[in-house]
Design a protein around this motif. Structure first.
Motif, PDB file in Angstrom:
ATOM      1  N   HIS A  91      -0.672   9.964  -9.845  1.00 30.40           N
ATOM      2  CA  HIS A  91      -0.558   9.221  -8.594  1.00 30.40           C
ATOM      3  C   HIS A  91      -1.193  10.009  -7.456  1.00 30.40           C
ATOM      4  O   HIS A  91      -0.902  11.198  -7.268  1.00 30.40           O
ATOM      5  CB  HIS A  91       0.915   8.954  -8.271  1.00 30.40           C
ATOM      6  N   LEU A  92      -2.076   9.361  -6.708  1.00 28.27           N
ATOM      7  CA  LEU A  92      -2.727   9.997  -5.567  1.00 28.27           C
ATOM      8  C   LEU A  92      -1.937   9.702  -4.295  1.00 28.27           C
ATOM      9  O   LEU A  92      -1.856   8.548  -3.857  1.00 28.27           O
ATOM     10  CB  LEU A  92      -4.167   9.501  -5.431  1.00 28.27           C
ATOM     11  N   SER A  93      -1.348  10.754  -3.734  1.00 26.70           N
ATOM     12  CA  SER A  93      -0.577  10.632  -2.502  1.00 26.70           C
ATOM     13  C   SER A  93      -1.354  11.307  -1.368  1.00 26.70           C
ATOM     14  O   SER A  93      -2.564  11.492  -1.465  1.00 26.70           O
ATOM     15  CB  SER A  93       0.802  11.270  -2.690  1.00 26.70           C
ATOM     16  N   SER A  94      -0.663  11.665  -0.308  1.00 27.05           N
ATOM     17  CA  SER A  94      -1.318  12.237   0.872  1.00 27.05           C
ATOM     18  C   SER A  94      -0.614  13.511   1.314  1.00 27.05           C
ATOM     19  O   SER A  94       0.604  13.637   1.224  1.00 27.05           O
ATOM     20  CB  SER A  94      -1.294  11.228   2.022  1.00 27.05           C
ATOM     21  N   ILE A  95      -1.407  14.482   1.810  1.00 25.07           N
ATOM     22  CA  ILE A  95      -0.844  15.720   2.348  1.00 25.07           C
ATOM     23  C   ILE A  95       0.021  15.412   3.573  1.00 25.07           C
ATOM     24  O   ILE A  95       0.870  16.213   3.967  1.00 25.07           O
ATOM     25  CB  ILE A  95      -1.980  16.711   2.696  1.00 25.07           C
ATOM     26  N   ASN A  96      -0.176  14.218   4.171  1.00 27.37           N
ATOM     27  CA  ASN A  96       0.617  13.820   5.335  1.00 27.37           C
ATOM     28  C   ASN A  96       2.108  13.771   5.034  1.00 27.37           C
ATOM     29  O   ASN A  96       2.933  13.861   5.952  1.00 27.37           O
ATOM     30  CB  ASN A  96       0.174  12.446   5.832  1.00 27.37           C
ATOM     31  N   THR A  97       2.476  13.603   3.763  1.00 30.77           N
ATOM     32  CA  THR A  97       3.902  13.521   3.412  1.00 30.77           C
ATOM     33  C   THR A  97       4.628  14.831   3.690  1.00 30.77           C
ATOM     34  O   THR A  97       5.855  14.844   3.774  1.00 30.77           O
ATOM     35  CB  THR A  97       4.079  13.153   1.924  1.00 30.77           C
ATOM     36  N   LEU A  98       3.883  15.933   3.829  1.00 36.35           N
ATOM     37  CA  LEU A  98       4.487  17.244   4.069  1.00 36.35           C
ATOM     38  C   LEU A  98       4.501  17.623   5.547  1.00 36.35           C
ATOM     39  O   LEU A  98       5.013  18.679   5.909  1.00 36.35           O
ATOM     40  CB  LEU A  98       3.730  18.323   3.291  1.00 36.35           C
ATOM     41  N   ILE A  99       3.937  16.752   6.393  1.00 42.85           N
ATOM     42  CA  ILE A  99       3.789  17.075   7.817  1.00 42.85           C
ATOM     43  C   ILE A  99       4.804  16.271   8.627  1.00 42.85           C
ATOM     44  O   ILE A  99       4.697  15.048   8.744  1.00 42.85           O
ATOM     45  CB  ILE A  99       2.354  16.774   8.295  1.00 42.85           C
ATOM     46  N   LYS A 100       5.809  16.955   9.169  1.00 43.15           N
ATOM     47  CA  LYS A 100       6.893  16.279   9.882  1.00 43.15           C
ATOM     48  C   LYS A 100       6.398  15.495  11.080  1.00 43.15           C
ATOM     49  O   LYS A 100       6.945  14.442  11.422  1.00 43.15           O
ATOM     50  CB  LYS A 100       7.938  17.306  10.331  1.00 43.15           C
ATOM     51  N   SER A 101       5.365  16.000  11.756  1.00 47.75           N
ATOM     52  CA  SER A 101       4.900  15.360  12.982  1.00 47.75           C
ATOM     53  C   SER A 101       4.047  14.119  12.729  1.00 47.75           C
ATOM     54  O   SER A 101       3.680  13.427  13.669  1.00 47.75           O
ATOM     55  CB  SER A 101       4.104  16.353  13.837  1.00 47.75           C
ATOM     56  N   ARG A 102       3.711  13.831  11.463  1.00 47.07           N
ATOM     57  CA  ARG A 102       2.982  12.597  11.161  1.00 47.07           C
ATOM     58  C   ARG A 102       3.973  11.446  11.128  1.00 47.07           C
ATOM     59  O   ARG A 102       4.804  11.347  10.223  1.00 47.07           O
ATOM     60  CB  ARG A 102       2.257  12.705   9.819  1.00 47.07           C
ATOM     61  N   SER A 107       1.751   7.277   6.880  1.00 44.73           N
ATOM     62  CA  SER A 107       2.388   8.533   6.460  1.00 44.73           C
ATOM     63  C   SER A 107       3.856   8.343   6.127  1.00 44.73           C
ATOM     64  O   SER A 107       4.356   8.866   5.125  1.00 44.73           O
ATOM     65  CB  SER A 107       2.230   9.605   7.555  1.00 44.73           C
ATOM     66  N   ILE A 108       4.558   7.581   6.958  1.00 42.54           N
ATOM     67  CA  ILE A 108       5.987   7.352   6.719  1.00 42.54           C
ATOM     68  C   ILE A 108       6.193   6.579   5.417  1.00 42.54           C
ATOM     69  O   ILE A 108       7.101   6.885   4.629  1.00 42.54           O
ATOM     70  CB  ILE A 108       6.618   6.605   7.908  1.00 42.54           C
ATOM     71  N   SER A 109       5.343   5.587   5.162  1.00 43.91           N
ATOM     72  CA  SER A 109       5.489   4.811   3.926  1.00 43.91           C
ATOM     73  C   SER A 109       5.234   5.671   2.694  1.00 43.91           C
ATOM     74  O   SER A 109       5.913   5.520   1.674  1.00 43.91           O
ATOM     75  CB  SER A 109       4.543   3.603   3.946  1.00 43.91           C
ATOM     76  N   LYS A 110       4.281   6.609   2.784  1.00 42.40           N
ATOM     77  CA  LYS A 110       4.003   7.503   1.658  1.00 42.40           C
ATOM     78  C   LYS A 110       5.142   8.515   1.467  1.00 42.40           C
ATOM     79  O   LYS A 110       5.454   8.906   0.343  1.00 42.40           O
ATOM     80  CB  LYS A 110       2.680   8.231   1.862  1.00 42.40           C
ATOM     81  N   LYS A 111       5.766   8.920   2.548  1.00 41.12           N
ATOM     82  CA  LYS A 111       6.923   9.817   2.463  1.00 41.12           C
ATOM     83  C   LYS A 111       8.082   9.122   1.754  1.00 41.12           C
ATOM     84  O   LYS A 111       8.767   9.721   0.913  1.00 41.12           O
ATOM     85  CB  LYS A 111       7.361  10.262   3.870  1.00 41.12           C
ATOM     86  N   LYS A 112       8.307   7.858   2.081  1.00 40.42           N
ATOM     87  CA  LYS A 112       9.385   7.091   1.443  1.00 40.42           C
ATOM     88  C   LYS A 112       9.143   6.965  -0.053  1.00 40.42           C
ATOM     89  O   LYS A 112      10.074   7.025  -0.860  1.00 40.42           O
ATOM     90  CB  LYS A 112       9.504   5.711   2.084  1.00 40.42           C
ATOM     91  N   CYS A 113       7.880   6.797  -0.422  1.00 44.19           N
ATOM     92  CA  CYS A 113       7.531   6.714  -1.846  1.00 44.19           C
ATOM     93  C   CYS A 113       7.929   7.983  -2.570  1.00 44.19           C
ATOM     94  O   CYS A 113       8.568   7.934  -3.629  1.00 44.19           O
ATOM     95  CB  CYS A 113       6.031   6.474  -1.999  1.00 44.19           C
ATOM     96  N   GLU A 114       7.587   9.130  -2.001  1.00 43.63           N
ATOM     97  CA  GLU A 114       7.878  10.404  -2.668  1.00 43.63           C
ATOM     98  C   GLU A 114       9.371  10.691  -2.750  1.00 43.63           C
ATOM     99  O   GLU A 114       9.832  11.371  -3.672  1.00 43.63           O
ATOM    100  CB  GLU A 114       7.144  11.546  -1.966  1.00 43.63           C
ATOM    101  N   GLU A 115      10.131  10.170  -1.807  1.00 41.42           N
ATOM    102  CA  GLU A 115      11.583  10.346  -1.848  1.00 41.42           C
ATOM    103  C   GLU A 115      12.187   9.642  -3.068  1.00 41.42           C
ATOM    104  O   GLU A 115      13.206  10.071  -3.602  1.00 41.42           O
ATOM    105  CB  GLU A 115      12.220   9.796  -0.567  1.00 41.42           C
TER     106      GLU A 115
END
Length: 257
Positions: A91-102, A107-115
């Motif tokens: 799965h190709l995700s984004s480095i943005n998931t590790l950046i709190k200020s994004r 970015s938020i939708s990709k963070k939710k996916c990883e959770e």
């Protein structure tokens, strides 16, 4: 070896399809018009007919319910189906998931996916930085970077205003991504989570400069860091939530990860 590529019509998906077709049996899949929460059996059979599944599908500017489902829940749905098939999924995700200020919607939708997909079996997660394509030592107008080319080509100005310095990236050339995926397919990668980074740090301004030289255009440096410092917090918060170039005013450092 058979490989299914989901999202094979996009910049990254099409490149991987073209490259891997030279050595593997590649099945190109589009899910654009599908009901993602309840895929047809024929589509499921297609996806899981391969040894490896590469999920490149993503909405960079999510607006609809289907866009958000694709970014947030589709991978988890795919993994639930894979409990039966036991195939390897990349799965190709984004480095943005590790950046709190994004705080933009993508970015938020990709963070939710990883959770939702932590500690899942048979999954390789690759977090991507800025990805670009090079041919004959020149950056190509492909992917997100095509926006800059379009701006320089279509806007009739004697000099083009550009935001300075913009986000700091550690970008990768798309061939580097291909090599990393190939390591996984060949069984030469032990990590299940991989943060890809390039060798060189570049501000968005540096990328602008390279493209301007290719297009033989003059660009004007607009250093807006001081303006950003004096903006009220509410405006700063709004800027960081944008999916467009206005967010570059925040000059977020993506290279720490």
């Amino acid at each position: 070896m058979k490989i299914s590529i989901i999202g094979a019509t996009g910049f990254i998906g099409k490149f991987l399809s073209d490259e891997f077709s030279k050595d593997f049996d590649v099945l190109n899949l589009s899910i654009r018009n599908e009901n993602l929460a309840d895929l047809r059996k024929e589509k499921i059979d297609q996806i899981f007919s391969s040894n490896f599944i590469i999920n490149c599908a993503s909405s960079l500017n999510p607006k609809t319910k289907n866009d958000f489902y694709l970014n947030e829940k589709f991978l988890n749905y795919l993994l639930s189906l894979n409990n039966k098939y036991k195939k390897k999924i990349i799965h190709l995700s984004s480095i943005n998931t590790l950046i709190k200020s994004r705080m933009d919607k993508y970015s938020i939708s990709k963070k939710k996916c990883e959770e939702e997909i932590k500690d899942k079996e048979n999954l390789f997660l690759i977090r991507l930085p800025f990805v670009y394509s090079v041919e004959n030592n020149l950056i190509q107008p492909k992917g997100n970077i095509s926006i800059i080319f379009d701006y320089l080509r279509k806007t009739k100005l004697p000099i083009y205003p550009m935001i300075y310095p913009g986000h700091l990236y550690q970008p990768i050339e798309i061939n580097f991504l291909k090599k990393q995926i190939l390591k996984i397919i060949q069984g030469n990668e032990t990590r299940s989570e991989i943060n890809l980074v390039g060798k060189e740090k570049k501000y968005l301004w540096d990328i602008f400069e390279e493209i301007a030289k290719i297009e033989k255009k003059r660009i004007l440096k607009l250093d807006l860091r001081f303006v950003y410092k004096i903006l009220p917090k509410t405006f700063k918060s709004l800027i960081k939530k944008q999916n467009n170039f206005m967010q570059q005013l925040a000059s977020i450092d993506h290279s720490k990860f």
